[in-house]
Write an enzyme that holds these catalytic residues in place. Structure first.
Site, PDB file in Angstrom:
ATOM      1  N   THR A  97      33.196  39.186  34.251  1.00 15.34           N
ATOM      2  CA  THR A  97      34.761  38.550  34.489  1.00 15.34           C
ATOM      3  C   THR A  97      34.797  37.271  33.720  1.00 15.34           C
ATOM      4  O   THR A  97      33.771  36.619  33.457  1.00 15.34           O
ATOM      5  CB  THR A  97      35.018  38.456  35.951  1.00 15.34           C
ATOM      6  OG1 THR A  97      33.860  37.756  36.423  1.00 15.34           O
ATOM      7  CG2 THR A  97      34.980  39.801  36.585  1.00 15.34           C
ATOM      8  N   ASP A 134      26.243  43.370  33.804  1.00 16.65           N
ATOM      9  CA  ASP A 134      27.369  43.050  34.225  1.00 16.65           C
ATOM     10  C   ASP A 134      27.241  41.496  34.975  1.00 16.65           C
ATOM     11  O   ASP A 134      26.738  41.500  35.700  1.00 16.65           O
ATOM     12  CB  ASP A 134      28.287  43.727  35.170  1.00 16.65           C
ATOM     13  CG  ASP A 134      29.331  43.203  35.743  1.00 16.65           C
ATOM     14  OD1 ASP A 134      29.794  42.334  35.676  1.00 16.65           O
ATOM     15  OD2 ASP A 134      29.736  44.063  36.859  1.00 16.65           O
TER      16      ASP A 134
HETATM   17  C1  LIG Z   1      33.682  40.587  40.358  1.00 20.48           C
HETATM   18  C2  LIG Z   1      33.087  41.537  40.016  1.00 20.48           C
HETATM   19  C3  LIG Z   1      33.459  42.834  39.205  1.00 20.48           C
HETATM   20  C4  LIG Z   1      34.980  42.943  39.286  1.00 20.48           C
HETATM   21  O1  LIG Z   1      35.924  42.077  38.793  1.00 20.48           O
HETATM   22  P1  LIG Z   1      37.620  42.197  39.191  1.00 20.48           P
HETATM   23  O2  LIG Z   1      37.972  41.245  37.961  1.00 20.48           O
HETATM   24  O3  LIG Z   1      37.508  41.876  40.337  1.00 20.48           O
HETATM   25  O4  LIG Z   1      37.840  43.608  38.771  1.00 20.48           O
HETATM   26  C5  LIG Z   1      32.558  43.603  38.438  1.00 20.48           C
HETATM   27  N1  LIG Z   1      31.442  43.371  38.474  1.00 20.48           N
HETATM   28  C6  LIG Z   1      30.702  42.376  39.293  1.00 20.48           C
HETATM   29  C7  LIG Z   1      29.215  42.104  39.083  1.00 20.48           C
HETATM   30  C8  LIG Z   1      31.450  41.333  40.024  1.00 20.48           C
HETATM   31  O5  LIG Z   1      30.941  40.500  40.692  1.00 20.48           O
END
Ligand SMILES: *Cc1c(COP(=O)(O)O)cnc(C)c1O
Length: 420
Positions: free
Chosen positions: A231, A205
């Site tokens: 994101t 992620d």
């Molecule tokens: C910001 C973030 C998310 C979540 O994103 P949202 O758009 O706020 O739901 C998921 N994983 C990581 C590692 C993040 O930093």
């Protein structure tokens, strides 16, 4: 200096004063303050225009060429182009551009690769992971058996040997890397090896560092990981949204998990804005931008440390850093966030690894350089930003002093206009 971009809200100005005024005031707040929240950025004119455009009217459940609604020939062009640009930008085999945000993107990836109750490994929230990485209050911790890994206590960094050892014991179905509050470079190749050794799906992620990965400033896991979510609104500098990339062998599962598994109609205006952002991120200027983010963060980190602040892991390799304000200044993270806010310096309170304080009032703050770098600031400005931070922390209980700093902050920010 002139502002780079303009928001067009002429109709709202006449017809919905309350909302217009609040949006204008928010723009002014963004322009007049030092924005250090590392998950934020400022989007371009192109991204803003696409976001405010009429594909928002359209239902297009399904995927390009296979929709459950008529009239999608132009929408298909938009979504196909977004997919093609994303695949090219990250060298990914397959891409899904429909997730509405980061958390739903992670939900879709888990839904595609695991069954409820399956075991996966992610980093603890208090040491830099995201809520969706298996925290007990989140669906990821409730519906899956998440065994979390932590950081090394001495270095406050990932210990890959320890993660491998834990993975051998836990035998997870999936191992997740990529974080929310981790200031160091991630050895994605090592994660791939660990996953191969224990037979786990290999997922990252990269929400925070996607811009750095796209620009080649940090290792990009997309070509050789099973699944990568991100994101699009953090260092990647697109609209508030998300995407999933994966190997061809997982393409069908991922697409089905997003729709019809979890979402309904895709937000095609946002997908148009994502396409615009991916094209921008493919330009040479974006590479320079990503390099400058890191140079700025390193300068800010050095400067803060030289002024007596302790940083988690003693520095940063990316766009963000964690400042241990409690140890350095005997101020809690919550009080530091509040004091800085009174001086128009924006950050968020954050736990530091092995924090003995509660997440609601932790020992640290998290700061970063993506927004200031977008505004055109360089190393010399980071030195000024560091002194603003230290001055405001030292004046944390003196509201008059903080108000005076706020004035200086505005004058400083006025040199870097962005939206008219
Ligand atoms: C910001 C973030 C998310 C979540 O994103 P949202 O758009 O706020 O739901 C998921 N994983 C990581 C590692 C993040 O930093």
């Amino acid at each position: 200096m002139d502002a780079k971009y303009e928001m067009h809200l002429n109709y709202l100005k006449e017809h919905d004063k309350l909302i217009f005024d609040a949006i204008e005031a928010e723009k002014k707040r963004q322009m007049d303050g030092i924005e250090l929240i590392p998950s934020e950025n400022l989007v371009s004119q192109g991204v803003l225009e696409a976001m405010g455009s009429i594909p928002t009217n359209k239902y297009s459940e399904g995927y390009p060429g296979k929709r459950y609604y008529g009239g999608n020939e132009h929408i298909d062009i938009i979504e196909s182009e977004a997919i093609a640009r994303l695949k090219k930008l990250f060298g990914a085999e397959h891409a899904n551009v429909q997730p509405n945000s980061g958390s739903p993107a992670n939900m879709a990836a888990y839904y595609a690769l695991m069954n409820y109750g399956d075991t996966f490994m992610g980093l603890k929230l208090t040491e830099g992971g995201h809520l969706t990485h298996g925290h007990p209050v989140n669906f990821s911790g409730k519906y899956y058996n998440c065994v979390q890994y932590g950081l090394d206590k001495e270095t406050e960094m990932l210990d890959y040997d320890a993660i491998l050892k834990q993975a051998k014991e836990v035998k997870p179905k999936l191992i997740l890397s990529g974080y929310t509050a981790y200031p160091r470079e991630i050895d994605f190749k090592r994660f791939r090896e660990i996953c191969d050794e224990v037979g786990a799906f290999c997922m990252a992620d990269i929400a925070h560092i996607a811009g750095l990965c796209a620009a080649g400033v940090h290792e990009n896991p997309a070509p050789y990981f099973d699944v990568v979510t991100t994101t699009t609104h953090k260092t990647l500098r697109g609209p508030r949204s998300a995407v999933i990339m994966c190997k061809e062998e997982f393409a069908e599962k991922i697409d089905k998990a997003v729709f019809p598994g979890l979402q309904g109609g895709p937000h095609e205006h946002t997908i148009a804005a994502k396409a615009v952002a991916f094209e921008e991120a493919a330009q040479p200027e974006f590479k320079e931008y990503a390099k400058q983010i890191v140079k700025n963060a390193k300068t800010l980190a050095e400067e803060l440390m030289s002024q007596g602040l302790r940083l988690v892991s003693n520095g940063t390799d990316n766009h963000l850093m964690l400042v241990d304000v409690f140890k350095s200044k005997e101020i809690t993270g919550k009080d530091a966030e509040h004091a800085l806010e009174l001086a128009a310096i924006y950050c968020n309170k954050n736990t530091i690894p092995f924090d003995t304080r509660s997440p609601w009032n932790p020992s640290g703050i998290r700061i970063g350089t993506p927004v200031l770098t977008t505004r055109g600031m360089k190393e010399s400005e980071m030195k000024e930003v560091a002194s603003f931070i230290v001055k405001a922390l030292d004046a944390h209980s003196d509201e008059a002093k903080l108000a005076a700093i706020k004035k200086d902050v505005k004058a400083f920010c006025d040199q870097f206009p962005f939206y008219k």
